[in-house]
Design an enzyme around this catalytic site. Structure first.
Site, mmCIF file in Angstrom:
data_model
loop_
_atom_site.group_PDB
_atom_site.id
_atom_site.type_symbol
_atom_site.label_atom_id
_atom_site.label_comp_id
_atom_site.label_asym_id
_atom_site.label_seq_id
_atom_site.Cartn_x
_atom_site.Cartn_y
_atom_site.Cartn_z
ATOM 1 N N ASN A 18 13.706 -4.427 3.546
ATOM 2 C CA ASN A 18 12.486 -3.894 4.164
ATOM 3 C C ASN A 18 12.900 -3.284 5.494
ATOM 4 O O ASN A 18 13.063 -3.989 6.487
ATOM 5 C CB ASN A 18 11.481 -5.039 4.360
ATOM 6 C CG ASN A 18 10.188 -4.565 5.004
ATOM 7 O OD1 ASN A 18 10.033 -3.394 5.347
ATOM 8 N ND2 ASN A 18 9.261 -5.488 5.184
ATOM 9 N N ARG A 103 11.235 -2.173 -0.148
ATOM 10 C CA ARG A 103 9.843 -1.915 0.200
ATOM 11 C C ARG A 103 9.747 -0.446 0.619
ATOM 12 O O ARG A 103 10.408 -0.022 1.565
ATOM 13 C CB ARG A 103 9.414 -2.799 1.361
ATOM 14 C CG ARG A 103 7.992 -2.523 1.747
ATOM 15 C CD ARG A 103 7.559 -3.323 2.922
ATOM 16 N NE ARG A 103 6.145 -3.057 3.159
ATOM 17 C CZ ARG A 103 5.489 -3.500 4.208
ATOM 18 N NH1 ARG A 103 6.103 -4.214 5.114
ATOM 19 N NH2 ARG A 103 4.229 -3.218 4.357
ATOM 20 N N HIS A 191 -0.393 -2.306 1.882
ATOM 21 C CA HIS A 191 -0.224 -3.768 1.757
ATOM 22 C C HIS A 191 -0.253 -4.212 0.287
ATOM 23 O O HIS A 191 -0.613 -5.354 -0.022
ATOM 24 C CB HIS A 191 -1.325 -4.533 2.527
ATOM 25 C CG HIS A 191 -1.123 -4.526 4.019
ATOM 26 N ND1 HIS A 191 -2.153 -4.356 4.914
ATOM 27 C CD2 HIS A 191 -0.004 -4.671 4.768
ATOM 28 C CE1 HIS A 191 -1.688 -4.383 6.150
ATOM 29 N NE2 HIS A 191 -0.387 -4.573 6.096
ATOM 30 N N ARG A 251 -3.027 -0.716 16.343
ATOM 31 C CA ARG A 251 -3.640 0.445 15.674
ATOM 32 C C ARG A 251 -5.166 0.370 15.771
ATOM 33 O O ARG A 251 -5.735 -0.720 15.749
ATOM 34 C CB ARG A 251 -3.218 0.493 14.203
ATOM 35 C CG ARG A 251 -1.794 0.935 14.008
ATOM 36 C CD ARG A 251 -1.394 0.864 12.552
ATOM 37 N NE ARG A 251 -0.318 -0.094 12.343
ATOM 38 C CZ ARG A 251 -0.012 -0.636 11.161
ATOM 39 N NH1 ARG A 251 -0.689 -0.314 10.082
ATOM 40 N NH2 ARG A 251 0.971 -1.495 11.070
ATOM 41 N N GLU A 389 5.452 -11.118 0.421
ATOM 42 C CA GLU A 389 5.735 -9.777 -0.103
ATOM 43 C C GLU A 389 7.154 -9.675 -0.656
ATOM 44 O O GLU A 389 7.396 -9.012 -1.660
ATOM 45 C CB GLU A 389 5.512 -8.742 1.007
ATOM 46 C CG GLU A 389 4.047 -8.586 1.351
ATOM 47 C CD GLU A 389 3.794 -8.024 2.746
ATOM 48 O OE1 GLU A 389 4.036 -8.768 3.728
ATOM 49 O OE2 GLU A 389 3.361 -6.878 2.861
#
Ligand code: ADP
Length: 403
Positions: A18, A103, A191, A251, A389
């Site tokens: 990742n 990822r 996600h 964000r 994940e």
């Protein structure tokens, strides 16, 4: 988690990568005889672009390596990656590396599942860079470096967007002309590996709601929510980019596009300045002026910190209402990721605000961390389910190469 009976049972290891802007996280999983995967170690290289520092921990969480890597080239596709691969193959010894799973943030409109990467697929993924200019190149750089160094090791791309691709077409559409939609400017959602993991985990963790109407709140630095029915995505709070929806660490979340026009016209801001504002200077950090970390805000008695938390909780409640409308009701609410799994008071506030939906919080269960945090009488149940994940990427990688 329960293994899938149709899976192959090759013995060997899977490397999960990742890659981000300042760090690269990796983990090694082992394929087990029943077609599942088990964590062997996880690690990271921090300080990419400045002073790379490598560390790794075994499955029990004990540190097994910590090194300063003073390599000349600190880019993700340079010496750092060669050195990581050298370390991984050295650690594996005679154990075969079955595949590398990456990822990848964007799979565009077409990639609805993990894919084995060949030269043609890599070109397609590179062509998606304009949709995710900050992340796609960082995700793909290790693919190229590994292909050059280990051309025979299969590599699999697992997309943040793929889980949402089966949604009703209307959920993908922005109210813009067809030509703009056809160019790829549509709502994708992100996600996905986290939501796929939770959808699967619910079968064991909360079988009563696993096939029902569930909203998953993935509350981390990046935060989004997803409505699933029968384990499949129906709607999600993020759209064209990972800026949309909830208030996040740095964000902005949902924002009237008129604000951007105003910033350009009246403040003379460039695209880069607006991008920096919306991605890095907004959200909890922007509102509080203190921190993007919810723990700092919960510890503070500053009014601005309180406003930032209020706004975060309010945005979750608003999205929850919208997602319930998309589902036509609600059977369960699931909290996950750093804040969802750990911040007791945030879960409490979200559940109290959602009492109108039939959520009756069990305080003691919430303080304990669940898994179920509602009373037996609650019409709608709420849960804490840790996400994973990397596990999902490892399993998807094994399944993809076993096909
Ligand atoms: P990401 O993967 O998006 O970077 P994480 O899922 O790791 O983010 O979540 C990071 C967030 O989780 C931070 O805001 C942090 O404050 C919050 N968090 C982590 N641990 C705790 C805790 N024990 N209590 C409250 N919040 C926590």
């Amino acid at each position: 988690m329960s293994p899938q009976p149709e899976q192959a049972t090759q013995a060997g290891a899977l490397l999960v990568v990742n890659a981000g802007s300042s760090s690269l996280k990796f983990s090694i999983y082992r394929a087990t005889a029943d077609g599942d995967v088990a964590l062997a170690l996880r690690g990271q290289i921090e300080g990419l672009g400045s002073r790379p520092r490598f560390s790794a921990k075994n499955a029990g969480g004990e540190t097994i390596a910590e090194e300063d890597w003073s390599v000349a080239d600190t880019r993700v596709d340079g010496q750092v990656l060669d050195r990581l691969l050298g370390w991984v193959t050295g650690w594996l010894g005679d154990e075969p590396l079955l595949a590398v799973g990456h990822r990848v943030v964007h799979g565009g409109a077409d990639f609805a599942a993990p894919v084995l990467i060949d030269a043609a697929v890599l070109r397609e993924l590179e062509a998606l860079t304009p949709l995710a200019p900050l992340h796609q190149p960082l995700n793909l750089a290790p693919v190229r470096a590994i292909a050059a160094a280990h051309p025979h090791v299969p590599q699999v791309a697992c997309f943040d967007t793929a889980f949402h691709r089966g949604r009703p077409a209307i959920a993908d559409r922005l109210a813009l002309p067809q030509t703009i939609h056809d160019e790829g400017i549509r709502r994708y959602g992100f996600h996905g590996s986290s939501y796929a993991y939770i959808a699967r985990a619910l079968k064991d963790a909360a079988p009563a709601i696993a096939d029902g109407r569930v909203v998953i709140a993935h509350l981390g630095n990046g935060a989004s929510m997803c409505a699933i029915r029968g384990g499949k995505s129906v709607e999600t709070s993020m759209g064209f980019t990972a800026l949309d929806g909830l208030v996040m660490g740095t964000r902005c979340g949902a924002l009237d596009p008129g604000v951007i026009l105003h910033l350009i016209r009246e403040h003379g801001m460039t695209a880069e300045a607006v991008e920096n504002l919306l991605y890095h200077q907004a959200g909890l950090l922007g509102v509080s002026g203190i921190s993007s970390d919810i723990r700092d805000l919960l510890d503070s008695d500053d009014d601005a910190a309180r406003t930032a938390i209020d706004l975060f909780v309010y945005s979750i409640g608003r999205e929850l209402g919208a997602l319930c409308a998309a589902l036509g009701g609600l059977d369960g609410l699931v909290f996950t990721a750093g804040i969802g799994e750990n911040a007791v008071s945030i879960r409490e506030r979200v559940c109290r605000d959602a009492a109108w939906l039939g959520i009756d919080l069990d305080d003691a269960a919430n303080r304990k961390g669940g898994p179920c945090i509602t009373t037996p009488e609650s019409a709608v149940s709420a849960w804490v389910v840790p996400t994973n994940e990397e596990y999902m990427i490892a399993l998807d990688t094994l399944r993809t190469i076993s096909r």
